[in-house]
Write a protein that holds these residues in place. Sequence first.
Motif, mmCIF file in Angstrom:
data_model
loop_
_atom_site.group_PDB
_atom_site.id
_atom_site.type_symbol
_atom_site.label_atom_id
_atom_site.label_comp_id
_atom_site.label_asym_id
_atom_site.label_seq_id
_atom_site.Cartn_x
_atom_site.Cartn_y
_atom_site.Cartn_z
ATOM 1 N N GLN A 82 -33.907 -133.475 77.037
ATOM 2 C CA GLN A 82 -33.550 -133.355 78.444
ATOM 3 C C GLN A 82 -33.753 -131.933 78.957
ATOM 4 O OE1 GLN A 82 -29.526 -134.747 78.918
ATOM 5 N NE2 GLN A 82 -29.967 -136.792 78.123
ATOM 6 N N VAL A 83 -33.309 -130.958 78.158
ATOM 7 C CA VAL A 83 -33.456 -129.554 78.549
ATOM 8 C C VAL A 83 -34.929 -129.191 78.643
ATOM 9 C CG1 VAL A 83 -33.057 -127.175 77.822
ATOM 10 C CG2 VAL A 83 -31.230 -128.865 77.596
ATOM 11 N N TRP A 84 -35.697 -129.608 77.648
ATOM 12 C CA TRP A 84 -37.135 -129.298 77.604
ATOM 13 C C TRP A 84 -37.844 -129.870 78.829
ATOM 14 C CZ3 TRP A 84 -37.696 -126.376 73.211
ATOM 15 C CH2 TRP A 84 -38.974 -125.855 72.962
ATOM 16 N N GLU A 85 -37.538 -131.133 79.170
ATOM 17 C CA GLU A 85 -38.204 -131.783 80.302
ATOM 18 C C GLU A 85 -37.834 -131.102 81.616
ATOM 19 O OE1 GLU A 85 -40.578 -133.926 80.255
ATOM 20 O OE2 GLU A 85 -40.514 -134.093 78.061
ATOM 21 N N ALA A 86 -36.580 -130.650 81.735
ATOM 22 C CA ALA A 86 -36.164 -129.950 82.949
ATOM 23 C C ALA A 86 -36.949 -128.656 83.120
ATOM 24 C CB ALA A 86 -34.664 -129.664 82.899
ATOM 25 N N LEU A 87 -37.121 -127.906 82.051
ATOM 26 C CA LEU A 87 -37.853 -126.645 82.124
ATOM 27 C C LEU A 87 -39.345 -126.883 82.362
ATOM 28 C CD1 LEU A 87 -36.057 -124.690 79.262
ATOM 29 C CD2 LEU A 87 -35.820 -124.345 81.728
ATOM 30 N N ARG A 88 -39.886 -127.933 81.775
ATOM 31 C CA ARG A 88 -41.287 -128.284 82.043
ATOM 32 C C ARG A 88 -41.504 -128.561 83.531
ATOM 33 N NH1 ARG A 88 -41.434 -132.143 77.394
ATOM 34 N NH2 ARG A 88 -42.511 -131.140 75.646
ATOM 35 N N ALA A 89 -40.499 -129.172 84.163
ATOM 36 C CA ALA A 89 -40.605 -129.535 85.573
ATOM 37 C C ALA A 89 -40.266 -128.379 86.511
ATOM 38 C CB ALA A 89 -39.698 -130.723 85.869
ATOM 39 N N GLY A 90 -39.927 -127.229 85.934
ATOM 40 C CA GLY A 90 -39.625 -126.067 86.768
ATOM 41 C C GLY A 90 -38.198 -125.996 87.236
ATOM 42 N N ARG A 91 -37.317 -126.770 86.604
ATOM 43 C CA ARG A 91 -35.900 -126.719 86.952
ATOM 44 C C ARG A 91 -35.147 -125.861 85.927
ATOM 45 N NH1 ARG A 91 -36.935 -132.233 87.040
ATOM 46 N NH2 ARG A 91 -35.524 -132.570 85.269
ATOM 47 N N GLY A 92 -33.874 -125.631 86.185
ATOM 48 C CA GLY A 92 -33.049 -124.875 85.262
ATOM 49 C C GLY A 92 -32.698 -125.690 84.029
ATOM 50 N N SER A 93 -32.282 -125.007 82.984
ATOM 51 C CA SER A 93 -31.951 -125.688 81.731
ATOM 52 C C SER A 93 -30.576 -126.331 81.761
ATOM 53 C CB SER A 93 -32.009 -124.696 80.565
ATOM 54 O OG SER A 93 -31.004 -123.697 80.713
ATOM 55 N N GLY A 94 -29.701 -125.848 82.639
ATOM 56 C CA GLY A 94 -28.337 -126.355 82.676
ATOM 57 C C GLY A 94 -27.424 -125.703 81.657
ATOM 58 N N ILE A 95 -27.958 -124.758 80.876
ATOM 59 C CA ILE A 95 -27.166 -124.058 79.864
ATOM 60 C C ILE A 95 -26.518 -122.843 80.514
ATOM 61 C CG2 ILE A 95 -27.202 -122.916 77.623
ATOM 62 C CD1 ILE A 95 -29.746 -124.473 76.982
ATOM 63 N N THR A 96 -25.211 -122.747 80.421
ATOM 64 C CA THR A 96 -24.488 -121.635 81.035
ATOM 65 C C THR A 96 -23.597 -120.951 79.996
ATOM 66 O OG1 THR A 96 -22.704 -123.127 81.722
ATOM 67 C CG2 THR A 96 -24.497 -122.752 83.297
ATOM 68 N N SER A 97 -22.945 -119.898 80.425
ATOM 69 C CA SER A 97 -21.968 -119.173 79.597
ATOM 70 C C SER A 97 -22.595 -118.649 78.309
ATOM 71 C CB SER A 97 -20.763 -120.079 79.270
ATOM 72 O OG SER A 97 -20.147 -120.534 80.444
ATOM 73 N N VAL A 98 -23.792 -118.092 78.424
ATOM 74 C CA VAL A 98 -24.439 -117.472 77.269
ATOM 75 C C VAL A 98 -23.964 -116.030 77.162
ATOM 76 C CG1 VAL A 98 -26.638 -116.730 76.290
ATOM 77 C CG2 VAL A 98 -26.451 -118.960 77.396
ATOM 78 N N ARG A 99 -23.471 -115.662 75.999
ATOM 79 C CA ARG A 99 -22.969 -114.298 75.797
ATOM 80 C C ARG A 99 -24.118 -113.300 75.808
ATOM 81 N NH1 ARG A 99 -18.517 -111.638 73.527
ATOM 82 N NH2 ARG A 99 -19.038 -109.665 72.521
ATOM 83 N N MET A 100 -23.999 -112.266 76.625
ATOM 84 C CA MET A 100 -25.029 -111.244 76.742
ATOM 85 C C MET A 100 -24.720 -110.011 75.887
ATOM 86 S SD MET A 100 -27.286 -112.480 78.852
ATOM 87 C CE MET A 100 -27.531 -113.541 80.279
ATOM 88 N N GLN A 101 -23.428 -109.764 75.661
ATOM 89 C CA GLN A 101 -23.026 -108.540 74.969
ATOM 90 C C GLN A 101 -23.173 -108.680 73.460
ATOM 91 O OE1 GLN A 101 -21.003 -110.095 77.234
ATOM 92 N NE2 GLN A 101 -21.558 -108.761 78.951
ATOM 93 N N MET A 102 -23.458 -107.559 72.835
ATOM 94 C CA MET A 102 -23.507 -107.499 71.382
ATOM 95 C C MET A 102 -22.092 -107.340 70.830
ATOM 96 S SD MET A 102 -26.891 -105.120 71.134
ATOM 97 C CE MET A 102 -26.662 -104.433 72.761
ATOM 98 N N PRO A 103 -21.908 -107.475 69.525
ATOM 99 C CA PRO A 103 -20.548 -107.383 68.962
ATOM 100 C C PRO A 103 -19.794 -106.107 69.346
ATOM 101 C CG PRO A 103 -22.044 -108.274 67.328
ATOM 102 C CD PRO A 103 -22.894 -107.862 68.504
ATOM 103 N N ASP A 104 -20.518 -105.006 69.592
ATOM 104 C CA ASP A 104 -19.850 -103.759 69.965
ATOM 105 C C ASP A 104 -19.589 -103.661 71.462
ATOM 106 O OD1 ASP A 104 -22.386 -103.390 70.947
ATOM 107 O OD2 ASP A 104 -22.855 -101.623 69.736
ATOM 108 N N GLY A 105 -19.919 -104.719 72.206
ATOM 109 C CA GLY A 105 -19.656 -104.732 73.640
ATOM 110 C C GLY A 105 -20.804 -104.239 74.496
ATOM 111 N N MET A 106 -21.837 -103.686 73.874
ATOM 112 C CA MET A 106 -22.979 -103.182 74.632
ATOM 113 C C MET A 106 -23.871 -104.331 75.107
ATOM 114 S SD MET A 106 -24.273 -99.762 72.589
ATOM 115 C CE MET A 106 -25.579 -99.538 73.798
#
Length: 234
Positions: A92-116
């Motif tokens: 489902q995620v793959w097909e959404a991205l193929r069609a130019g839509r968003g993946s629907g995946i949210t709340s991905v952590r951006m910070q590294m373990p040290d907070g940077m």
Amino acid sequence: MLTYFPSPYPDEWWYSVLCRYHVCSGHSKHATTISELYGGRLMLRSRLIPGGDCAAILSELPPGVLSIDDVLANHTLLPYYTRFFTIDKKRQVWEALRAGRGSGITSVRMQMPDGMEGLKYCPTCCRLDTQQYGEPYWHRVHQIPLLAHCPMHKIPLVTVPIKFTRLSEVFLPLVSIHCQEAVSREKAPWMEPLADMIAALLSGDYAPTVGYNNLHTALLNAGYGWTRSTSIRP
């Protein structure tokens, strides 16, 4: 049509490809390149999870130059962040991205373990890429927030502090960064095994076994916990 769009290098992060396109375009302003890439459409890029921008850019290239499946599988972190998705959910995620839509995946952590938060590179990779390709580039595996060491060269990664939200406004090719030598810091015993495991999860095709808890069974086999037929183990 996008002229002079570069071919991705091995394990090159998609944002890095766009940075090199900005350099190849000769534009002095980032906004000019952004407008050229997306035709005035508002697009978020440089995120750890790809969005509709991949399909939007590929639609401006001649047919067969780049495959959306190749870009998603080999130049984004999508395989890593969907590693525990069921086969149907991945599809489902793959097909959404193929069609130019968003993946629907949210709340991905951006910070590294040290907070940077920022882009990371391996000094050895930087040097070897320059020798082989004439320029360094951002490796996608290095951008995984949990990763502190290069899986290939077993040395600490160097962080360039910058917010990922800021990268949607600017192009920061690695060639514009003065690549320093490997930083000297204490190496915890878990760092190298963790780097190897992360690299394996990124390159493998994993999915959970429906109705079967592999972690639960592994802990039981290691002597932890209990089952209905056994008492609590020390």
